[in-house]
Design an enzyme around this catalytic site. Structure first.
Site, short mmCIF file in Angstrom:
data_model
loop_
_atom_site.label_atom_id
_atom_site.label_comp_id
_atom_site.label_asym_id
_atom_site.label_seq_id
_atom_site.Cartn_x
_atom_site.Cartn_y
_atom_site.Cartn_z
N SER A 300 38.96 39.81 38.66
CA SER A 300 38.34 40.89 37.89
C SER A 300 39.21 41.40 36.76
O SER A 300 40.44 41.44 36.89
CB SER A 300 38.03 42.07 38.82
OG SER A 300 37.18 41.69 39.85
N HIS A 398 33.93 47.14 43.61
CA HIS A 398 34.28 46.21 44.68
C HIS A 398 34.73 46.94 45.94
O HIS A 398 34.49 46.47 47.05
CB HIS A 398 35.36 45.23 44.20
CG HIS A 398 34.86 44.23 43.20
ND1 HIS A 398 33.98 43.23 43.54
CD2 HIS A 398 35.08 44.09 41.87
CE1 HIS A 398 33.70 42.49 42.45
NE2 HIS A 398 34.37 43.00 41.42
#
Lengths: 468, 468, 468, 468
Positions: A300, A398
C-alpha cells in the site's frame, strides 16, 4: 462549481418539485398510493442534469428543506407515544411504527421512484456525489443537506448490499468498455497504455471488480492482485516488469497474493462498504484457485506521509526541538551529507532535503535517511490518530478490515509520485485470515492496532528518540 | 405445521440468539461496529432450517420480542424531541435522526448481515413466508411478529426494487432448471407435460420473468402472453391448441397481446409489487418488438365467483328474496329446464344446478343460465367490495394497475377447474395505455372502477332486477 | 420407404438437376468459376425435401449416375500420364493434379455449395443418411450410389474433423432444447422422464457431447459417465438409484469414471469417427477435474449375445453336439433344474430356458446357468469374428479405441431389455491410458484383442468344453 | 528469412519425419489404420516451430518431396484403368477410386491429424503462409512445394467453408483481445489509437468479422462499414470525423452502407474465399436491420495507380508519345502551372509533379490535374489487365463479387498514404443486389467489367486522347 451566474427561474424549479415530489400519503393509506408514472422521474432527472452547478446547489437545498420530514406530525406522535407509555404493547408498537413512518422525509418516495427507472440508480449515485461535494465545499451550511446525504447513503447501502453485488474477474477477454474503465479508474498506480493494462490482467495478475445489476458495465470497486513467490516489497516489480506478458503461470511459483491497488470508482458510494467485502470475496476466490496459498497482503501507498513530515519538521524547528527527532550521530551524518552545520540548520537542511526527491539519487543520503524516515513513517502510520483511529486513510481501511500493519518497505515506490507522497516508502498490511475478525473488532471497538515486530520496533525507536 | 412435539431446548435457542444478534451500537459509534463474520449468519441460517415448524414459531416469537426496539430509549428521545421544539433546526434534525435510529429493531442488523452471505436473500424471503404463515394461521397473536413482518417487507422492498430486477424472456433455449420452475409455478392454467411447456414458450407465445441477482435461476414473477389476431375470449384456444407448435410466427397475424397467466412464485415477497412492474415492462418490450400492436389485455380467471354465488343463493333463499334475482321469465325457464316448480324450489334447483358442472353439457341449460350468470358475475366483479376496493383479488390487481374491466366471456374456461371456480366465465382486463395512469390513480384514491359498456350494462341489469 | 406410387415428373427432376449441378469447370479456369447463388442450393434442398422416399431414390440415382466423374477425360489423362513417365517431375505432378481434378464427380461442387447455405451441412448429413438407407435396403444395386456415399463421407469427415468440434458438458442448466434431444437420443438405457434425465446430468454423473458450429443446438455424439468409488458391475446402480439427486459430490468418493452410454445421433455421420475422440477428450477433461482419478472403464451392453446363443444351441442340437457345450455335471444340473431328462432334451430345455427371462427369477436356475452363460458370452465377445475383428459391434468399437476387454458381469442388467439382449450380462471395456495406443494398433493391424485374465479364463473354459 | 546459418541436423529432421509421417495404408485397409496419437502431431508442431526460416524451407522441401504421392502406384493404376475400359461400370468406378486414393500425398494424413489437436488448424494456416512465402520468394523452385501448397489450400478450403464460419459483430463490448486484433489488422486505413478504434465500432459504423470454431478469438476477415446518408465520396469524413462518437444513431439518416475497409488477416488463407462471403452476409444482416436500405457500395483505395502512372509517363517520354496523353490545352496548362516549356519537358514536369504530393496544396495545380488524373485512373482500373482480368487487385476482388465500377472520387483520400498510392483518388464499387450474380458471372467467364457512365466516360476520354 460556483461560477456560472445564470439562474434557473426559481418558479420553474418550484413548479417541477411541487409536481414531482408527491406528499407522503397518510399512514393508513400508505400502501394505496397510485404508482407514480416513470415519466415523472425521467423529467426530474432530465431537469436536474440540465442545471449548472450553482442551480444544482439551489435545487438540492430546496428539495431537502421544503420536502423533508413533517416536524409537526413527528412531535404530535412523540406526544402520543409518551401518553401511551402505560398502554398495551400492540398500541406502543403501532405508535412507534407511525412515528417511524412520520420520520420519513417526503422526498424519500421520489428517490425510490427514481431508482426504478432505467439508469435511475446511477443517477442517485451521482446525485449523492453532488451532495457530498456541497457538504465538503461548505458552500452552504444546511442540516437538511446533511439529512439528504444520510437518507441517500442509507438507501444506497440497501441497494448496494453485498448480496446484490456480482464479483467479476476482469481479463483481456473482458469487454473493451469495462477494461477502458478499469484503466481510467486506476488511481493508485496509473496505467500508462494498453500494453500496461494487458499486463495487469495477464499472467501472475488478477483483477477483480464488483458490479451491480442496476449499473451494468460499471465496475464499482476494483482490486488488483499480483501473484508472487513472496510478499512483494516494492511496486516497480509489479507494475513495471514486462517479462510476464507472454509467459504462462507456473503454479509452483505462486505463494502469495499481493493486493497492490484498490480503487472505488463511485464518489457517490462513499461510506457504503464495498472494498472490505471485495477483499474478502477475492481471498475466498484465490483460496479456491490456489488451495495451498497462505500469504495475503497488501502493498500500500502512504499518502500524506511527506506532507505530515514537512509539518512535523517545521513545528520542531519552531519549537527548537530538533534534538528530539534524530540522535546526535544521525544529526552529524545529516550535517556531513548536506554540508550544513549546527543543529537548527541541519533541521532546515533535512526539511529541504526531504521536500524534493533528489536525495534518492545519492546512495549516501539515502543511507543516512533510511533509519530516520522509516521510524518517522512507522510513527505516522501507527501513532498519528484522528478520533482515535489511524490518521492515514489507507491504514485505517486495512486495519478496519482486520489486517496487521506488517512491514514498512524502503525504496518501495521510486516513482516521482511515490517519492513525493511518502519518500518512496510503502507498507504491507497483511491479512492473517484467522485473526482478521478479532483484529477488526479490537480496532473498531478499542482502537487497538495490530502490528508486527518490525513496525513496533520502529515505533519504539521513534518514541525513544522523541522521548515520548 | 403444529404437529411435531419435539422442542429444541429453549436454552440452545436463547444462547444462539444472544450470541448472533448483536446489540444495536450506540448512535455515535453506529458506523464503527466491527464487521460481523459471515459464519454467524451461516450458523443462524443452518440452525433455523433445522427447526421443525413449531420451533420456528418459537424462534420467530423470541426473536421479534426479545430483540426488537428498545422502547425506553425511544421514549427518552421523544421527551428530548419535545423539549427541543423551540431550538434550532440542526438540533431538531439531529434528535429526529437519533429517534429514527432508536426505532430500529435490534434484529434488523442481523437481517442485513444475512442478506450478505450466499443465498441469504433467499433465506430471508423464505423466512418472511414463514412469518406470513404464522400471522395468517393466527397460531399466536403477537404484535411483535407483525412488526417483524413489516421490517422484513420493508427490507425486501428495497432489495427487490424494480431497478434491481432483470427481465428475462424464457424460451425453449433457456436452461432446463428455469423452465422446470416455470412449469411448477404455473398455478393459473397448469402445465401438463413438457410438450405443453414447449408450446407456452413457442411461436405466438411469450413468457417473461423477473429475476434478481441475489437469487440466480429463480423466476420471481412470471407472465405468459399469447400473441393473437384479436383479444381472446376463451382460454382453451390458448393453452390447448396444438397447431402452433412448429409453425413460424406470421407478424401480420399478431395484433393483440393477451396476458393469460401471471404468477408470483415467492410467498415471502407478498406485498412487494412485482407483477404490476412486470406487466409494464413487458408492454414496453412488446411495443418495441411489434410497433404496430395496440391491443393489450388480460384473459383472467374469476376465482371465488362460484362460492360467492352459492352464498348469495343461500342467503336469498333464507330471506325469501328469490324474485329479486331473476325475472319472472327467467324463473320460468329455470323451472322448465330443471323440471322444478314453484319459486323457492326453483331457487334450490338453481343453487344445485350451479354447484356442479353438469349444466355445461346441456345446451338448453347453458342458454337459460347465460344471461343470469353473466350479470351476477359482472356484479360480483364490479359491485362487491372489501374496504371499498374490488373484492375479487385478480380484479383488484388489474384495476390497481390501471386496467379497464373490459369484457366478460361466456364459456371461456370450460375446464373442470374453470367451471368450478367461475361457471366457466372469464374476464378481460384491458390495458388502454393512455389511460392506465389515470385509471390507477382514480381507483386507488377514489375507488372508482373503470369499466366498459358491456360490463356496466350487465351490472345495471343486475341492479334493475335486484332493485338495487 | 418404397410404398408411395406417385412419381415426380422425371422432366422436372432432370430440369432442376441440369440447372443446379453446374458442369465441372475446365482445369485451367477452375478458380474462375462464378460464385453459385445461394438460391440454387436452397431450391434444390426444398425440392429434395418435398420428394417422397421413392422419388428420393430416383433423384439420388440420377444425381450419382448422370453427374458423376467424366470417365472419358479420366482415361485421356491416364494415357497422358503414362506417356509422360519419362518427362520431368513438374510435368508428372501437373498431370497427376489434372487427373486428381478429373476424378472429382461433377456433383461434388453442388455438395460444397449446399454446405455453405444455412442448415446446408445438416441437409447433407441427412442426405447421406438416405443414401446409407438405400444401400443397406439394397433397393437398387448401383456402384454410383456407393460412390456418392463415399464422396459424402469424405466431405463430412473433413467438416466434422475433431478440430472443428466443440466439447459441451450438458447440465441441468443447459438449454431445454438440448436436454430434450439428449433424452430422445439415449438409446442404450432409455430415459423415462425428466427426473430421470435430471439425475443423469446431476451429481456423480457427467454428460458430454460434441457439437458443431454448422449444426448449432444439435449434439452429435453423447457420452454419459458415472463417477463411482469403483468400476461398476451393474447398470441399475447407475440409472435407477435415486439417492444421488440432491446430494453434493464428495470428491473422496470418486475414483472411477464409468462410461455407461455412448450414442451417435446422426445416422448420416456413420463411419465419421466421433465417439472415439469424444471418449479421449472426456478422459482429458476428467483428468483435469479429478487429477487423482486412474480408473476409466465402460459398462457396456452386449447386443446380439442372446440371439447368437439361440443360434448356437439350434445348431448344436442339429449336429447332435450338445455334449460339447456343457460338462456332464452341468447337463445334470440343467436336467434337474428343468426337469427334463436325456441330453438332447436338456439342450432343448436350455434353449427354451434362455429364450425368456423366467430363469432370472429362480435363484437355483440362475446359479446353474451362471458359469455356462458367462463362458459362452466370453467366447461370443472374444472369439466370434467378422473379417477378423470382433463380431460384436460394441466390443469392436472399444477395442479399436484401445480398450481392454476387462470384466464380464453377471446380473449386470436385469431390465427386460438387458435380459433379452444378453441374459443380463454386461461387460467392462477398460481404458488403461498407457496402453490404449498400443492396444489399438495391435487390434487394428494384427487383430489381437487385449483381454483380462478373467475374460481369458472364461474363454479357455469354453474352449476346453468345446474341444476347440 | 534466409540469413541464419545454423542448420538442424538433417538426421534429426529425417528421423522425425520418418517417425511421424506414416505411410499411406493400403487401399483395402485404409479405414483400419490405428488412430495416430496426438503426441505425434504435437511433437512435430513443436519441432517445426523451433526451426529458423532456412531450416523451415529445408523441412518443407523434404516433406513435400519425400512424403508425397507414390508415382509408381499411380501409373500402375493408370495402366489398370486403361485395361479396364471395356469392363463393367462397377469395376471402372472402383479403379477410379483406387486411383483417386493413390493420388493422395502421404503427408496428407499428417495434415489431417494435426488439424485435430488443439490449435492444429491455426498451425496449418501458418504453415501454408510459410509455403506461400517460399513460393513467392522463389528461393527454391520445387513443383513439390507447389503441390504441398495446393493440398493445404484444398484442405483449408474445406475447413473454412462458409457453413463453418461465424459472423460476429464487433462492438465496444466485444472482448479487448479481439478489438486489439481488429486494430492491428486494419491495413487499409490504420487505426491510430483506442479512441479511433472506439469510433470505428461506434454509432453509424458497423464492424463485422468471420471467426471459426477451430481458431477462437481470431477474426479471419474484417469488414468495416459506415452508415451514411449517401454513398461517401471521401474517406476522411468516415475515419476522421469525431462528431459521431457519443451521438445516437438516427435511423432516418441512414440510407447507404459504405464498405470502407476489408482486411484478410491470415496470409495462410490466401485464395480461400472469405471476403466475398463476408460482404454478402453483411448485406443480409444490414437489410434485416435497415429494411429500407438500398444503397450498398465500397469506398476503395486504388493501390498501384501512382506507380503505374510513373511507369506510363516514363515510357511515353521514352517513346516520345507525350502528345498522346494530354490534349494541347492540357499541356499548356501544365506548362504554365509548372513553369516548364516544351512538350518533353512538360512530360518531365508532370512526372515530377505527380511523384510527390505537393500539387495537392495548390488549388491551381489540382484543378489542372483533375481531368487528366481522373481519366488515367479510370483507364488504369478499367483498361489495364492481367490475364484478361483487372490488374488492380481491389478492383478484381469487387468485380468478381459482382460489383459495378461506379464512381471515381477526386480528393477522396488526402492522407499522405492516399496521395502516394493513388493521387488521392478513390473509387466506389457499388453492389446493385439484383445484378451482382450476373455481373460476377460475366466478369469471371467473359471478362466483362460492369461500369457506370461516369467511369465509361472517363475511359473513353482517355482512349480518345491516346488514340486507342
Amino acid at each position: 462549481w460556483f461560477s456560472t451566474p445564470i439562474r434557473v427561474g426559481v418558479t420553474e424549479m418550484e413548479e417541477i418539485l411541487a409536481r414531482v415530489v408527491a406528499p407522503l400519503p397518510a399512514y393508513e393509506t400508505r400502501e394505496k398510493s397510485p404508482p407514480v408514472p416513470d415519466s415523472n422521474s425521467l423529467e426530474l432527472m432530465r431537469f436536474y442534469r440540465s442545471l449548472d452547478k450553482e442551480n444544482k446547489v439551489g435545487f438540492l437545498t430546496k428539495l431537502s428543506q421544503d420536502f423533508g420530514v413533517d416536524h409537526k406530525s413527528v412531535s404530535e406522535l412523540a406526544v402520543k407515544l409518551l401518553d401511551n407509555q402505560l398502554r398495551d404493547l400492540a398500541t406502543v408498537l403501532q405508535v412507534e411504527d407511525r412515528l417511524r413512518y412520520s420520520l420519513t422525509p417526503r422526498y424519500k418516495q421520489l428517490l425510490n421512484h427514481i431508482s426504478r427507472v432505467e439508469s435511475g440508480v446511477k443517477f442517485l449515485v451521482d446525485l449523492r456525489s453532488d451532495v457530498l461535494e456541497i457538504i465538503s465545499a461548505k458552500a452552504i451550511e444546511s442540516p437538511n443537506i446533511r439529512e439528504l446525504n444520510s437518507m441517500l447513503k442509507s438507501l444506497l447501502s440497501e441497494w448496494f448490499s453485498v448480496g446484490l453485488l456480482q464479483l467479476e474477474r476482469i481479463t483481456w477477454q473482458s469487454p473493451c468498455e469495462i477494461l477502458q474503465k478499469i484503466s481510467q479508474y486506476e488511481a493508485v498506480h496509473p496505467i500508462r497504455n494498453w500494453t500496461d493494462l494487458k499486463r495487469r490482467v495477464g499472467p501472475y495478475r488478477r483483477c477483480y471488480a464488483f458490479t451491480h445489476a442496476a449499473m451494468p458495465g460499471e465496475p464499482l470497486v476494483v482490486l488488483h492482485v499480483a501473484l508472487t513467490e513472496e510478499i512483494s516489497d516494492n511496486i516497480q516489480s509489479i507494475v513495471r516488469e514486462f517479462a510476464t506478458l507472454e509467459s504462462e503461470e507456473d503454479v509452483n511459483k505462486i505463494n502469495a497474493a499481493v493486493f497492490y491497488s484498490i480503487s472505488s470508482t463511485q464518489a457517490g458510494l462513499q461510506g457504503v462498504e464495498l472494498g472490505n467485502y471485495l477483499i474478502k470475496r477475492v481471498v475466498r476466490e484465490l483460496q479456491s484457485e490456489f488451495p495451498h496459498m497462505t500469504q495475503f497482503s497488501s502493498l500500500s501507498p502512504i499518502p500524506g506521509f511527506s506532507s505530515w513530515l514537512q509539518g512535523l519538521l517545521s513545528q520542531y524547528r519552531k519549537e527548537g526541538r530538533g534534538s528530539d527527532l534524530l540522535s546526535e550521530q544521525e544529526w552529524k551524518a545529516v550535517e556531513q551529507a548536506t554540508k550544513s552545520s549546527p543543529e537548527t540548520l541541519a533541521l532546515d537542511a533535512l526539511r529541504k532535503l526531504t521536500s524534493t526527491s533528489e536525495w534518492m539519487h545519492s546512495e549516501r543520503l539515502s543511507h543516512v535517511l533510511e533509519p530516520v524516515l522509516m521510524r518517522l513513517c512507522a510513527w505516522y502510520l501507527y501513532g498519528e490518530k484522528r478520533r482515535g483511529y489511524a490518521l492515514n486513510p489507507v491504514a485505517n481501511f486495512h486495519l478496519q478490515n482486520g489486517a496487521t500493519m506488517w512491514r514498512l518497505n524502503w525504496h518501495a515506490d521510486t516513482s516521482p509520485r511515490g517519492v513525493a507522497n511518502s519518500c518512496g516508502i510503502m507498507v504491507n498490511y497483511r491479512y492473517f485470515l484467522n485473526d482478521t475478525s478479532n483484529n477488526s473488532a479490537r480496532y473498531l471497538q478499542n482502537k487497538v492496532i495490530s502490528a508486527s515486530e518490525q513496525v513496533l520496533g520502529l515505533v519504539s525507536q521513534f518514541q525513544k528518540n522523541s522521548k515520548l
